[in-house]
Design an enzyme around this catalytic site. Structure first.
Site, PDB file in Angstrom:
ATOM      1  N   ARG A 133      87.582  34.464 -16.404  1.00 24.43           N
ATOM      2  CA  ARG A 133      88.974  33.929 -16.098  1.00 24.43           C
ATOM      3  C   ARG A 133      90.278  34.583 -16.690  1.00 24.43           C
ATOM      4  O   ARG A 133      91.247  34.748 -16.339  1.00 24.43           O
ATOM      5  CB  ARG A 133      88.975  32.504 -16.626  1.00 24.43           C
ATOM      6  CG  ARG A 133      88.587  31.493 -15.611  1.00 24.43           C
ATOM      7  CD  ARG A 133      89.041  30.072 -16.124  1.00 24.43           C
ATOM      8  NE  ARG A 133      88.204  29.128 -15.676  1.00 24.43           N
ATOM      9  CZ  ARG A 133      87.924  28.596 -14.335  1.00 24.43           C
ATOM     10  NH1 ARG A 133      88.926  29.138 -13.329  1.00 24.43           N
ATOM     11  NH2 ARG A 133      86.874  27.603 -14.000  1.00 24.43           N
TER      12      ARG A 133
ATOM     13  N   ASP B 178      95.026  28.435  -6.998  1.00 26.89           N
ATOM     14  CA  ASP B 178      94.801  29.974  -7.184  1.00 26.89           C
ATOM     15  C   ASP B 178      94.424  30.627  -5.776  1.00 26.89           C
ATOM     16  O   ASP B 178      94.796  31.650  -5.511  1.00 26.89           O
ATOM     17  CB  ASP B 178      93.622  30.056  -8.248  1.00 26.89           C
ATOM     18  CG  ASP B 178      92.406  29.107  -7.914  1.00 26.89           C
ATOM     19  OD1 ASP B 178      92.220  28.430  -6.973  1.00 26.89           O
ATOM     20  OD2 ASP B 178      91.496  29.157  -8.834  1.00 26.89           O
TER      21      ASP B 178
ATOM     22  N   LYS C  10      92.077  33.693   1.442  1.00 27.87           N
ATOM     23  CA  LYS C  10      90.874  34.433   2.102  1.00 27.87           C
ATOM     24  C   LYS C  10      90.818  33.818   3.706  1.00 27.87           C
ATOM     25  O   LYS C  10      90.017  33.079   3.907  1.00 27.87           O
ATOM     26  CB  LYS C  10      89.658  34.046   1.376  1.00 27.87           C
ATOM     27  CG  LYS C  10      89.088  34.850   0.414  1.00 27.87           C
ATOM     28  CD  LYS C  10      87.762  34.655  -0.124  1.00 27.87           C
ATOM     29  CE  LYS C  10      87.285  35.252  -1.540  1.00 27.87           C
ATOM     30  NZ  LYS C  10      86.021  34.757  -1.870  1.00 27.87           N
TER      31      LYS C  10
ATOM     32  N   ASP D 166      90.199  29.233   0.382  1.00 26.22           N
ATOM     33  CA  ASP D 166      89.076  29.916   0.946  1.00 26.22           C
ATOM     34  C   ASP D 166      88.594  29.261   2.183  1.00 26.22           C
ATOM     35  O   ASP D 166      89.331  29.435   3.331  1.00 26.22           O
ATOM     36  CB  ASP D 166      87.843  29.601   0.078  1.00 26.22           C
ATOM     37  CG  ASP D 166      86.663  30.338   0.305  1.00 26.22           C
ATOM     38  OD1 ASP D 166      86.673  31.584   1.192  1.00 26.22           O
ATOM     39  OD2 ASP D 166      85.657  30.115  -0.260  1.00 26.22           O
TER      40      ASP D 166
ATOM     41  N   ASP E 217      87.474  32.315 -11.793  1.00 29.91           N
ATOM     42  CA  ASP E 217      86.071  32.446 -12.220  1.00 29.91           C
ATOM     43  C   ASP E 217      85.026  32.728 -11.357  1.00 29.91           C
ATOM     44  O   ASP E 217      85.081  32.545 -10.507  1.00 29.91           O
ATOM     45  CB  ASP E 217      85.968  31.429 -13.378  1.00 29.91           C
ATOM     46  CG  ASP E 217      85.460  30.218 -12.623  1.00 29.91           C
ATOM     47  OD1 ASP E 217      86.055  29.868 -11.467  1.00 29.91           O
ATOM     48  OD2 ASP E 217      84.383  29.465 -13.042  1.00 29.91           O
TER      49      ASP E 217
HETATM   50  P1  IMP Z   1      87.738  25.976  -0.545  1.00 28.20           P
HETATM   51  O1  IMP Z   1      89.263  26.494   0.058  1.00 28.20           O
HETATM   52  O2  IMP Z   1      87.600  24.592  -0.222  1.00 28.20           O
HETATM   53  O3  IMP Z   1      86.662  26.805   0.183  1.00 28.20           O
HETATM   54  O4  IMP Z   1      87.764  25.974  -1.822  1.00 28.20           O
HETATM   55  C1  IMP Z   1      88.671  27.003  -2.423  1.00 28.20           C
HETATM   56  C2  IMP Z   1      87.929  26.772  -4.115  1.00 28.20           C
HETATM   57  O5  IMP Z   1      86.818  27.878  -4.264  1.00 28.20           O
HETATM   58  C3  IMP Z   1      88.943  27.697  -5.030  1.00 28.20           C
HETATM   59  O6  IMP Z   1      89.920  26.867  -5.863  1.00 28.20           O
HETATM   60  C4  IMP Z   1      88.133  28.465  -5.973  1.00 28.20           C
HETATM   61  O7  IMP Z   1      87.603  27.677  -7.155  1.00 28.20           O
HETATM   62  C5  IMP Z   1      86.802  28.764  -5.328  1.00 28.20           C
HETATM   63  N1  IMP Z   1      86.695  30.157  -4.995  1.00 28.20           N
HETATM   64  C6  IMP Z   1      86.697  30.699  -3.578  1.00 28.20           C
HETATM   65  N2  IMP Z   1      86.751  31.967  -3.475  1.00 28.20           N
HETATM   66  C7  IMP Z   1      86.797  32.357  -4.746  1.00 28.20           C
HETATM   67  C8  IMP Z   1      86.697  33.776  -5.345  1.00 28.20           C
HETATM   68  O8  IMP Z   1      86.753  34.787  -4.715  1.00 28.20           O
HETATM   69  N3  IMP Z   1      86.683  33.604  -7.098  1.00 28.20           N
HETATM   70  C9  IMP Z   1      87.010  32.599  -7.494  1.00 28.20           C
HETATM   71  N4  IMP Z   1      86.607  31.201  -6.949  1.00 28.20           N
HETATM   72  C10 IMP Z   1      86.689  31.254  -5.591  1.00 28.20           C
END
Ligand code: IMP
Length: 178
Positions: free
Chosen positions: A167, A102, A133, A105, A161
Site C-alpha cells: 500500500r 481507490d 478497470k 472493478d 494492496d
Molecule cells: P468491486 O468494484 O466491487 O469489484 O471492488 C472494488 C474493490 O476491489 C476495490 O475497492 C479494491 O479493494 C479491490 N481491487 C480491485 N482491483 C484491484 C487491484 O488491481 N488492486 C488492488 N485492489 C483491487
C-alpha cells in the site's frame, strides 16, 4: 502462488498532476458556496483522499469522513452485498456528498454503497475514483470523476494492496507472478 512487483503503471508525478486536475473539475462543477462532504472508503482510498482534499480551495467548506466496508463473497468474487465495519461519524442528510474510492472493478461494492448512502437523503451524491478497470464492470455505476482508466491487471501502491502488502508505495505498479 507468490507475487512480485512489476512495472510502474502510474508514477507519483503523473498521479499528482491528475489529482490536481480532478480537484479543479470537482470545484468547477460544485462551486465553493455549498459545502462538500468527502467520504473516503478505507483503507485504499485514504492516500488519494488526503492528496485530493489538499487541492481544494480554502473557501470551500470541505468536511472529511470515512467508511470501512467489505463485500461479502467467497474470497475471490465480490457479491456486492456490503457489510459496514465503520460508519460515517456525521449525518449526510441534505449535504453535498462525494464518495472517494481507490478503484472500481466489477462496480458491485460501489453500487451497493451508493444505495446505502442514497437512502440517507444527501442533497447530491457523486463518485470520484482514482482508477477504473472498466473492462471488468458487472453492474452499471455512474462514476462522476475518474483519474485513470486502466487495463484488467492487478495493481498496487498509493493505497492499493495485494493481501495487505505494498500500500505504501508512492507509484502504482503492476503485480506479477513470481
Ligand atoms: P468491486 O468494484 O466491487 O469489484 O471492488 C472494488 C474493490 O476491489 C476495490 O475497492 C479494491 O479493494 C479491490 N481491487 C480491485 N482491483 C484491484 C487491484 O488491481 N488492486 C488492488 N485492489 C483491487
Amino acid at each position: 502462488m507468490s507475487y512480485k512487483l512489476g512495472e510502474v503503471i502510474l508514477s507519483r508525478d503523473t498521479i499528482a498532476r491528475r489529482v490536481k486536475e480532478l480537484a479543479s473539475e470537482i470545484v468547477a462543477d460544485n462551486g465553493t458556496d455549498n459545502g462538500l462532504v468527502v467520504v473516503g472508503i478505507l483503507t485504499g482510498a485514504s492516500f488519494f483522499l488526503t492528496d485530493l482534499v489538499r487541492e481544494l480551495p480554502e473557501e470551500l467548506d470541505a468536511r472529511i469522513d470515512f467508511m470501512s466496508v467489505a463485500s461479502y463473497g467467497d474470497g475471490t468474487k465480490t457479491s456486492g452485498v456490503v457489510r459496514i465495519f465503520h460508519d460515517l461519524k456525521s449525518s449526510i442528510e441534505g449535504k453535498n456528498v462525494i464518495i472517494v474510492e481507490d478503484i472500481v472493478d466489477t462496480g458491485l461494492t460501489l453500487s451497493h454503497l451508493l444505495d446505502i448512502l442514497k437512502s440517507r437523503k444527501p442533497a447530491s451524491l457523486k463518485v470520484c475514483v482514482l482508477l477504473d478497470k472498466y473492462e471488468r464492470r458487472q453492474t452499471e455505476v455512474k462514476v462522476d470523476y475518474c483519474g485513470f482508466r486502466i487495463p484488467d491487471k492487478f495493481v498496487v501502491g498509493y493505497g492499493l494492496d495485494c493481501a495487505g502488502k505494498w500500500r505504501h508505495l508512492k507509484d502504482i505498479k503492476y503485480v506479477v507472478e513470481e
